[in-house]
Design a protein around this motif. Structure first.
Motif, PDB file in Angstrom:
ATOM      1  N   ARG A   1      64.368  51.212   5.670  1.00 50.57           N
ATOM      2  CA  ARG A   1      64.788  50.871   4.116  1.00 50.57           C
ATOM      3  C   ARG A   1      65.617  51.777   3.471  1.00 50.57           C
ATOM      4  O   ARG A   1      66.104  51.221   2.279  1.00 50.57           O
ATOM      5  CB  ARG A   1      63.431  50.799   3.552  1.00 50.57           C
ATOM      6  CG  ARG A   1      62.363  49.875   3.853  1.00 50.57           C
ATOM      7  CD  ARG A   1      62.691  48.476   3.361  1.00 50.57           C
ATOM      8  NE  ARG A   1      63.053  48.113   2.327  1.00 50.57           N
ATOM      9  CZ  ARG A   1      63.353  46.969   1.566  1.00 50.57           C
ATOM     10  NH1 ARG A   1      63.384  45.952   2.782  1.00 50.57           N
ATOM     11  NH2 ARG A   1      63.379  46.671   0.477  1.00 50.57           N
ATOM     12  N   GLN A   2      65.834  53.056   3.996  1.00 56.27           N
ATOM     13  CA  GLN A   2      66.497  54.010   3.131  1.00 56.27           C
ATOM     14  C   GLN A   2      68.135  53.332   2.860  1.00 56.27           C
ATOM     15  O   GLN A   2      68.581  53.770   2.134  1.00 56.27           O
ATOM     16  CB  GLN A   2      66.501  55.177   3.956  1.00 56.27           C
ATOM     17  CG  GLN A   2      65.199  56.026   4.011  1.00 56.27           C
ATOM     18  CD  GLN A   2      65.337  57.387   4.635  1.00 56.27           C
ATOM     19  OE1 GLN A   2      65.613  58.290   4.106  1.00 56.27           O
ATOM     20  NE2 GLN A   2      65.648  57.237   5.877  1.00 56.27           N
TER      21      GLN A   2
ATOM     22  N   TYR B   1      68.877  50.521   2.135  1.00 55.82           N
ATOM     23  CA  TYR B   1      69.099  49.556   0.699  1.00 55.82           C
ATOM     24  C   TYR B   1      69.245  50.534  -0.247  1.00 55.82           C
ATOM     25  O   TYR B   1      70.005  50.239  -1.569  1.00 55.82           O
ATOM     26  CB  TYR B   1      67.798  48.864   0.399  1.00 55.82           C
ATOM     27  CG  TYR B   1      67.626  47.616   1.375  1.00 55.82           C
ATOM     28  CD1 TYR B   1      68.448  46.459   1.031  1.00 55.82           C
ATOM     29  CD2 TYR B   1      66.932  47.815   2.709  1.00 55.82           C
ATOM     30  CE1 TYR B   1      68.199  45.282   1.964  1.00 55.82           C
ATOM     31  CE2 TYR B   1      66.822  46.520   3.435  1.00 55.82           C
ATOM     32  CZ  TYR B   1      67.351  45.406   3.128  1.00 55.82           C
ATOM     33  OH  TYR B   1      67.402  44.315   3.909  1.00 55.82           O
ATOM     34  N   TYR B   2      68.552  51.817  -0.439  1.00 54.91           N
ATOM     35  CA  TYR B   2      69.004  52.879  -1.298  1.00 54.91           C
ATOM     36  C   TYR B   2      70.446  53.488  -1.289  1.00 54.91           C
ATOM     37  O   TYR B   2      71.184  53.418  -2.349  1.00 54.91           O
ATOM     38  CB  TYR B   2      67.909  53.817  -1.334  1.00 54.91           C
ATOM     39  CG  TYR B   2      66.268  53.312  -1.539  1.00 54.91           C
ATOM     40  CD1 TYR B   2      65.996  53.716  -2.948  1.00 54.91           C
ATOM     41  CD2 TYR B   2      65.652  52.900  -0.457  1.00 54.91           C
ATOM     42  CE1 TYR B   2      64.726  53.169  -3.376  1.00 54.91           C
ATOM     43  CE2 TYR B   2      64.484  52.540  -1.088  1.00 54.91           C
ATOM     44  CZ  TYR B   2      64.075  52.618  -2.063  1.00 54.91           C
ATOM     45  OH  TYR B   2      62.764  52.309  -2.374  1.00 54.91           O
TER      46      TYR B   2
ATOM     47  N   GLY C   1      73.004  51.918  -0.163  1.00 55.83           N
ATOM     48  CA  GLY C   1      73.981  50.772  -0.429  1.00 55.83           C
ATOM     49  C   GLY C   1      73.753  50.492  -1.959  1.00 55.83           C
ATOM     50  O   GLY C   1      74.816  50.007  -2.505  1.00 55.83           O
TER      51      GLY C   1
ATOM     52  N   ASN D   1      72.914  52.608  -4.532  1.00 53.27           N
ATOM     53  CA  ASN D   1      73.593  53.672  -5.183  1.00 53.27           C
ATOM     54  C   ASN D   1      73.637  54.982  -4.268  1.00 53.27           C
ATOM     55  O   ASN D   1      72.582  55.879  -4.419  1.00 53.27           O
ATOM     56  CB  ASN D   1      72.868  53.930  -6.663  1.00 53.27           C
ATOM     57  CG  ASN D   1      73.551  55.124  -7.368  1.00 53.27           C
ATOM     58  OD1 ASN D   1      74.236  55.733  -6.961  1.00 53.27           O
ATOM     59  ND2 ASN D   1      73.140  54.861  -8.574  1.00 53.27           N
TER      60      ASN D   1
ATOM     61  N   ALA E   1      70.793  58.094  -3.947  1.00 57.90           N
ATOM     62  CA  ALA E   1      69.982  57.987  -2.707  1.00 57.90           C
ATOM     63  C   ALA E   1      70.181  59.603  -2.452  1.00 57.90           C
ATOM     64  O   ALA E   1      69.263  60.102  -2.021  1.00 57.90           O
ATOM     65  CB  ALA E   1      70.743  57.367  -1.710  1.00 57.90           C
TER      66      ALA E   1
ATOM     67  N   GLY F   1      77.124  46.507  -0.529  1.00 59.85           N
ATOM     68  CA  GLY F   1      75.952  46.957   0.236  1.00 59.85           C
ATOM     69  C   GLY F   1      74.756  46.851  -0.684  1.00 59.85           C
ATOM     70  O   GLY F   1      75.057  46.195  -1.829  1.00 59.85           O
TER      71      GLY F   1
ATOM     72  N   PHE G   1      68.546  53.170  -9.078  1.00 58.08           N
ATOM     73  CA  PHE G   1      69.127  52.335  -8.302  1.00 58.08           C
ATOM     74  C   PHE G   1      69.198  51.058  -9.103  1.00 58.08           C
ATOM     75  O   PHE G   1      68.012  50.135  -8.882  1.00 58.08           O
ATOM     76  CB  PHE G   1      68.279  52.136  -6.877  1.00 58.08           C
ATOM     77  CG  PHE G   1      68.323  53.269  -6.135  1.00 58.08           C
ATOM     78  CD1 PHE G   1      69.285  53.675  -5.334  1.00 58.08           C
ATOM     79  CD2 PHE G   1      67.249  54.392  -6.500  1.00 58.08           C
ATOM     80  CE1 PHE G   1      69.088  54.932  -4.476  1.00 58.08           C
ATOM     81  CE2 PHE G   1      67.347  55.434  -5.696  1.00 58.08           C
ATOM     82  CZ  PHE G   1      67.991  55.754  -4.895  1.00 58.08           C
TER      83      PHE G   1
ATOM     84  N   MET H   1      67.942  47.500  -7.950  1.00 55.06           N
ATOM     85  CA  MET H   1      66.786  47.444  -7.204  1.00 55.06           C
ATOM     86  C   MET H   1      65.590  47.428  -8.422  1.00 55.06           C
ATOM     87  O   MET H   1      65.759  47.716  -9.492  1.00 55.06           O
ATOM     88  CB  MET H   1      66.576  48.685  -6.303  1.00 55.06           C
ATOM     89  CG  MET H   1      67.495  48.566  -5.189  1.00 55.06           C
ATOM     90  SD  MET H   1      67.632  50.239  -4.156  1.00 55.06           S
ATOM     91  CE  MET H   1      66.285  49.606  -3.144  1.00 55.06           C
TER      92      MET H   1
ATOM     93  N   MET I   1      59.409  58.322  -0.319  1.00 57.88           N
ATOM     94  CA  MET I   1      58.952  57.110   0.298  1.00 57.88           C
ATOM     95  C   MET I   1      57.965  57.476   1.670  1.00 57.88           C
ATOM     96  O   MET I   1      57.110  56.487   2.124  1.00 57.88           O
ATOM     97  CB  MET I   1      60.279  56.523   1.298  1.00 57.88           C
ATOM     98  CG  MET I   1      61.102  55.648  -0.030  1.00 57.88           C
ATOM     99  SD  MET I   1      62.538  55.174   0.899  1.00 57.88           S
ATOM    100  CE  MET I   1      62.355  53.810   1.753  1.00 57.88           C
TER     101      MET I   1
END
Lengths: 326, 504
Positions: free
Chosen positions: A196-197, A199-200, A202, A204, A208, A269, B345, B348, B359
């Protein structure tokens, strides 16, 4: 609940389904399947369906890694060369008597190394992924030509060929392998904290980094993953064909990237799923199969694939604009 | 009062999916005035500005320029009609020179339509003089500081010779000196008959520069007043619709012992021998001009940049921090000053943003995320931080600035930090949300967490901090207890002009 509210809820469910990119492609695929079943008597036969699936097995295995990579904002042009190179290296080892399992491991290891090379250049030196992997594309293909002197490699052991040609209840192994890997890949990218990391990253990259995500480690891992999967795909391809060709995998990168984009990923991304990418490869294979069955000249194939990519991306972009997301 | 109305917006309505951003809004701009436009985030100021700049089209209502009805088609059309807008987000081409940015698409030409570079650079040097900027016009914009880029953006707008200049938070990244120069130039242009719409959250600035003020609230027009006839409290009351009392909250009376020490921290050419300590439950303000090295110091403590010398201790233990991941492990949280580019983000959801710094806490074995645990944490956090969003699945980019800042704060308070470093915690945040942010910080100090607050907003530094450090040129040059700090003393110390009492 009043009847009006109920219809409203139904409509909302319908709308939220159509907003999910994967369902949109699935509807298109179902529509195409129904249409082709009517148009061609051969289409909905197990022989044709299996042949279509077999043709997309290689691409969909690579597409798993490419999706993970593109979700994180990366991109790999060198997978086609990796397919050719690692397939040939494993084949050469086997012809010289190396045990099959060991040769496969070495082949996959080489793919991982190529990917790590890409990842290190991109994340540590900071060169753009397109340029890095374009360089790697030529470097790896060139190395393949130098080592093989341009000759194809034949005479592979049967115990190896079974990987590509064997069947389980009439279904070829490559199809089964691809489907199992797609299911695992989709599950991990959806559910696991590690994947899942991406998605973060991609979404920003700078945020991240500030959130404590080890961005460069993830990038190297992703490129290594794509490299390893491409190598595995190359080995399966070699087993299926019973020989390693020096031109194997040429141009494959563009088909895989197209499929992943049709499946909902973007070059920026932050979006995309493995299931979507699989549906993207399925749609492309289906279109090619349909054209063949309908007797359209094979020379149209490439044209139609290009058109599919552009139309899919345009529909997606326009629907996002309409919703005010762009 | 019978002055010429140069620009008028009449009964403007603008809807976005699910919201009425503007509801029959009015604005009348007189020739040669500076007209302040104020309101909380989401009041509709930016939407109106985008309509006047030709970016959005109104759903109904009309825009009049010098009494003539115009339908603005696009930003180019608006600039042809004499309306120039400086947006908050910088829109410069980083790789091109200052000159090419200011005169983009309007470069002076010579024969054969070739660019007349000499004339271009000469004209650019002339406009740069407005702000006393001694920079080569050929310098690429990417080599300028954010403040200088902001000035280039303003000069670009001025160079169109507009009748109306709309400025959206023009001072958000300017230092006090540049702000003074901006005001001087506004006054000069005003005398030449240019009219200004000036949007700002800083009421002090408005009272310094504006002639009249129009107040919006929730997309509605509230009132227009002469600046000379109102005071700050009245304007705030009109903006918020109620009185805001005790803006900064009550200081924590139970400040504990020192538990976090930064000793002789240096980074070559950026900051030198910085030492300070933080007490449990204390808010330590860090004041200074832009470029004093405050953000760089925070980034070094958080493991984003290496420091060449010095050490950091927490609860007596020397920390070894090489990455933000290490800092988070040790319980240090850092809220960046740049929430959109580096903090959030935006594409998101709130739910996904919230868990980003930690996380691993939401894993239920086999590295699989526990979705229901995340959802209940997000729902609880949304309530606790009063984040206004339809659902926790809403994309963060659809939230207002104040809410976005609260999201960022909830992300980092969510990791239960031992030390919280906040960098410009209320930049671009309206009065109401600002007060809530101070409240959250105060509550955190009651549980014994120390907060380091970097801020360029002096009233905020003075109102919130228990103790104030002042940085200049990469060094700590002053320390004040809350009861001895005044705006004047802090500014004097930060700019290095005059002598001040420095506690050591």
């Amino acid at each position: 609940m009043s009847q009006r509210e109920q219809t409203k809820n139904h409509r909302n469910l319908w709308r939220s389904l159509t907003e999910i990119h994967e369902f949109m492609i699935l509807f298109i695929i179902i529509g195409a399947v129904i249409l082709m079943t009517i148009l061609s008597p051969i289409f909905f036969t197990s022989g044709n369906i299996l042949a279509t699936l077999l043709s997309l097995a290689i691409e969909s295995i690579i597409a798993i890694g490419m999706t993970v990579l593109m979700v994180s904002g990366g991109f790999d042009m060198s997978v086609g060369s990796t397919v050719g190179f690692t397939g040939a290296m494993a084949a050469m080892l086997m012809v010289r008597g190396t045990p099959v399992i060991l040769a496969i491991m070495v082949g996959i290891g080489l793919g991982v190394l190529i990917g790590m090379g890409n990842g290190l250049i991109i994340s540590k030196i900071g060169i753009n992924p397109f340029i890095t992997t374009l360089g790697m594309l030529n470097l790896v293909r060139g190395l393949l030509l130098v080592i093989t002197k341009g000759k194809n490699i034949t005479g592979l052991p049967d115990s190896f060929k079974i990987l590509g040609q064997g069947k389980f209840f009439n279904v070829q192994y490559p199809i089964l392998i691809a489907i199992i890997l797609v299911i695992i890949g989709d599950f991990l990218l959806r559910k696991s904290q590690f994947f899942r990391q991406n998605y973060y990253i991609g979404g920003n990259e700078r945020a991240a980094l500030l959130s404590g995500i080890n961005v460069s480690k993830m990038k190297v891992f992703n490129y290594a993953l794509v490299g390893g999967l491409a190598a595995f795909a190359g080995i399966i391809m070699t087993a299926r064909l019973g020989a390693a060709s020096v031109s194997a995998g040429t141009g494959l990168e563009l088909r895989v990237i197209s499929a992943v984009i049709i499946g909902g990923a973007s070059l920026q991304g932050g979006e995309g799923t493995v299931a979507g990418a699989f549906l993207g490869t399925l749609l492309m294979a289906l279109i090619q199969n349909s054209l063949t069955l309908l007797g359209v000249d094979v020379y149209w194939n490439t044209f139609v694939i290009g058109t599919t990519l552009l139309v899919a991306v345009m529909i997606d972009t326009l629907s996002k604009k309409r919703k005010g997301l762009l | 009062m019978d002055k010429l109305i140069i620009l008028e917006a009449r009964d403007i309505v603008k809807n976005f999916p699910g919201v009425r951003a503007l509801d029959r809004i009015q604005l009348q701009l007189q020739k040669g005035e500076v007209h302040a436009l104020v309101g909380e985030n989401g009041a509709g100021k930016s939407t109106l500005m985008h309509i006047l700049g030709g970016v959005y089209k109104p759903d109904s209502g009309d825009v009049f320029i010098e009494g003539k009805k115009v339908k603005l088609q696009n930003p180019y059309h608006a600039s042809q009609e004499g309306i120039s807008v400086v947006y908050q987000e910088l829109s410069l081409v980083q790789n091109l020179s200052i000159a090419e940015n200011i005169f983009a698409n309007r470069q002076p030409l010579k024969r054969m339509k070739l660019v007349d570079w000499n004339l271009l650079y000469q004209k650019t040097s002339e406009v740069l003089k407005y702000f006393n900027l001694e920079i080569d016009p050929r310098t690429p914009v990417k080599e300028l500081s954010v403040a200088e880029q902001q000035v280039v953006e303003i000069l670009k707008a001025i160079s169109y010779n507009p009748k109306v200049l709309i400025l959206d938070e023009p001072t958000s990244s300017l230092t006090q000196i540049e702000t003074k120069l901006l005001f001087k130039n506004i006054k000069l242009l005003k005398e030449k008959g240019v009219s200004f719409v000036y949007i700002s959250h800083h009421l002090q600035e408005i009272f310094e520069i504006a002639d009249r003020v129009t107040i919006f609230r929730d997309g509605k027009y509230i009132d227009t007043r002469n600046i000379s006839e109102v005071n700050e409290e009245q304007v705030v009351k009109l903006m918020v619709g109620r009185e805001i009392q005790n803006m900064y909250g009550d200081r924590n009376s139970k400040i504990g012992e020192e538990y976090f020490q930064v000793e002789n921290l240096s980074q070559d050419g950026v900051f030198t021998e910085v030492s300070f300590s933080l007490k449990r439950g204390e808010i330590l303000g860090v004041a200074g001009l832009v470029g004093a090295g405050r953000t760089e110091l925070a980034r070094a403590i958080f493991g984003l940049e290496p420091f060449s010398e010095g050490s950091i201790r927490l609860n007596g233990k020397v920390l070894s921090i090489h990455s933000p991941g290490d800092a988070i492990q040790e319980g240090i949280a850092y809220l960046t000053e740049d929430r959109k580019q580096q903090g959030l983000f935006l594409k998101m959801s709130y739910r996904e943003n919230l868990i980003a710094p930690d996380m691993k806490r939401f894993i239920k074995g086999m590295n699989i995320l526990d979705e229901s645990k995340i959802t209940s944490f997000a729902e609880q956090s949304q309530k606790q931080f009063k984040i206004i969003t339809p659902t926790i699945f809403q994309k963060v980019r659809n939230l207002s600035g104040g809410n976005q800042q609260k999201v960022l704060l909830s992300m980092w308070v969510g990791i239960n930090p031992k030390v919280l470093i906040v960098d410009e915690p209320t930049r671009g945040v309206d009065v109401g949300a600002r007060r809530e942010i101070y409240k959250i910080m105060r509550d955190l100090t009651l549980s014994g967490v120390g907060i380091v607050m970097i801020s360029s907003d002096l009233p905020e530094v003075l109102g919130v901090s228990d103790r104030i450090l002042v940085m200049r040129g990469g060094r700590i040059v002053g320390e004040f207890n809350q009861n001895e700090a005044t705006e004047e003393r802090v500014i004097t110390c930060a700019t290095g002009v005059g002598k001040v009492n420095i506690l050591t």
